[in-house]
Enzyme design. Structure first.
Site, mmCIF file in Angstrom:
data_model
loop_
_atom_site.group_PDB
_atom_site.id
_atom_site.type_symbol
_atom_site.label_atom_id
_atom_site.label_comp_id
_atom_site.label_asym_id
_atom_site.label_seq_id
_atom_site.Cartn_x
_atom_site.Cartn_y
_atom_site.Cartn_z
ATOM 1 N N LEU A 160 2.061 0.855 -7.164
ATOM 2 C CA LEU A 160 2.065 -0.033 -6.003
ATOM 3 C C LEU A 160 2.322 0.730 -4.704
ATOM 4 C CD1 LEU A 160 3.991 -3.148 -7.406
ATOM 5 C CD2 LEU A 160 1.529 -2.743 -7.291
ATOM 6 N N SER A 163 5.804 5.610 -3.370
ATOM 7 C CA SER A 163 5.958 6.957 -2.810
ATOM 8 C C SER A 163 5.275 7.079 -1.451
ATOM 9 C CB SER A 163 5.383 8.008 -3.760
ATOM 10 O OG SER A 163 6.057 8.009 -4.996
ATOM 11 N N ASP A 221 -3.409 5.695 -0.488
ATOM 12 C CA ASP A 221 -2.132 4.966 -0.495
ATOM 13 C C ASP A 221 -1.468 4.977 0.878
ATOM 14 O OD1 ASP A 221 -2.771 5.209 -3.245
ATOM 15 O OD2 ASP A 221 -0.662 4.964 -3.774
#
Length: 292
Positions: A160, A163, A221
């Site tokens: 998800l 980091s 991300d």
């Protein structure tokens, strides 16, 4: 189980009542709907920001220490600013904003006093902080004394983006604290966001900080965490969906943590060993992403 709305905003700075110099920064997690792992190999990914966020509180002080507190994973570390100031950090200076090399990561481990073979998530989170702190703040006449506390609504190892949100929050807070970008929060405002130009700088530093943890990041991300909303991502090129469909996604926490770094390495190994099988497989994933 929790049903979550999509399309959360990127990093936000919030003013705390009665605390002028200590900003609270937050950034959203993400879900990759299509293209997970294939995006590392140049394929298209469709990703969306979640309304689950990571939070960072930065407190400047004058005690000669820099501290990191990560209550979610039970880490609390502190360093002498004067000792850090004496270290040779020339190897951290890179103008092209690329991810760190394995050799540079090993030098960071030496600075932190970690063994060479350490690769667990907790150690890497500390290294990512130390890297961003030393790199961003080295433009200052003296490294600043401060405490950073980071906590999250996102479970670790659940794909998800925990980091990446950590790196985005660190980059945004440290760039602001070192006056590399202005604090967008004006008097009387409860919350504010950075400009597009400042978000681009936050995203670049977040990519490098996330790379310390991930090893071989695609950049998707940190991009979703920085820009929010719904994104099409391919080889660093980002385009937002201007009129995204109304979606809801059901997330189930299996409480079985996984290492994205290990999964990506496994796919890369298979691609090298069995290119005739894996290449069409990645092309199929790309086709699904494009159709969606």
């Amino acid at each position: 189980m929790e049903q979550l709305g999509l399309g959360s905003r990127g990093p936000v700075v919030t003013g705390l009542p009665g605390v002028v110099r200590s900003p609270l920064v937050s950034a959203p997690g993400k879900v990759i709907l299509h293209g997970e792992h294939a995006v590392v190999h140049g394929k298209v990914a469709l990703a969306v920001a979640l309304n689950l966020r990571t939070f960072l509180w930065l407190q400047p002080h004058s005690n000669g220490k820099v501290g990191l507190n990560l209550p979610n994973i039970g880490i609390k570390r502190a360093w002498d600013v004067a000792k850090l100031q004496m270290l040779d950090t020339s190897f951290l200076k890179q103008g092209d904003m690329t991810a760190l090399t394995p050799e540079q990561v090993e030098k960071l481990k030496e600075m932190a006093g970690f063994p060479k073979d350490c690769a667990d998530h907790e150690h890497l989170a500390v290294l990512s902080f130390l890297y961003l702190y030393l790199s961003i703040c080295q433009s200052q006449r003296a490294l600043p004394s401060l405490d950073v506390t980071v906590w999250s609504q996102l479970p670790t190892g659940a794909s998800l983006g925990s980091s990446a949100t950590y790196s985005v929050c660190l980059a945004a807070a440290l760039l602001t604290a070192c006056k590399e970008i202005p604090n967008p929060l004006k008097d009387g405002e409860a919350a504010s966001r950075w400009t597009k130009e400042n978000l681009e700088l936050i995203n670049k530093w977040a990519f490098r900080g996330w790379g310390v943890i991930h090893g071989n990041p695609s950049g998707v991300d940190n991009a979703v965490s920085t820009w929010g909303g719904v994104l099409r991502y391919q080889q660093g090129k980002i385009s937002s969906l201007k009129r995204p469909p109304t979606l809801k996604i059901l997330l189930i926490n299996t409480r079985v943590p996984q290492s994205t770094k290990a999964l990506v390495a496994g796919i890369r190994s298979r691609l090298l060993k069995f290119p005739e099988i894996m290449a069409p497989f990645l092309t199929s994933i790309d086709t699904i992403s494009l159709e969606c």
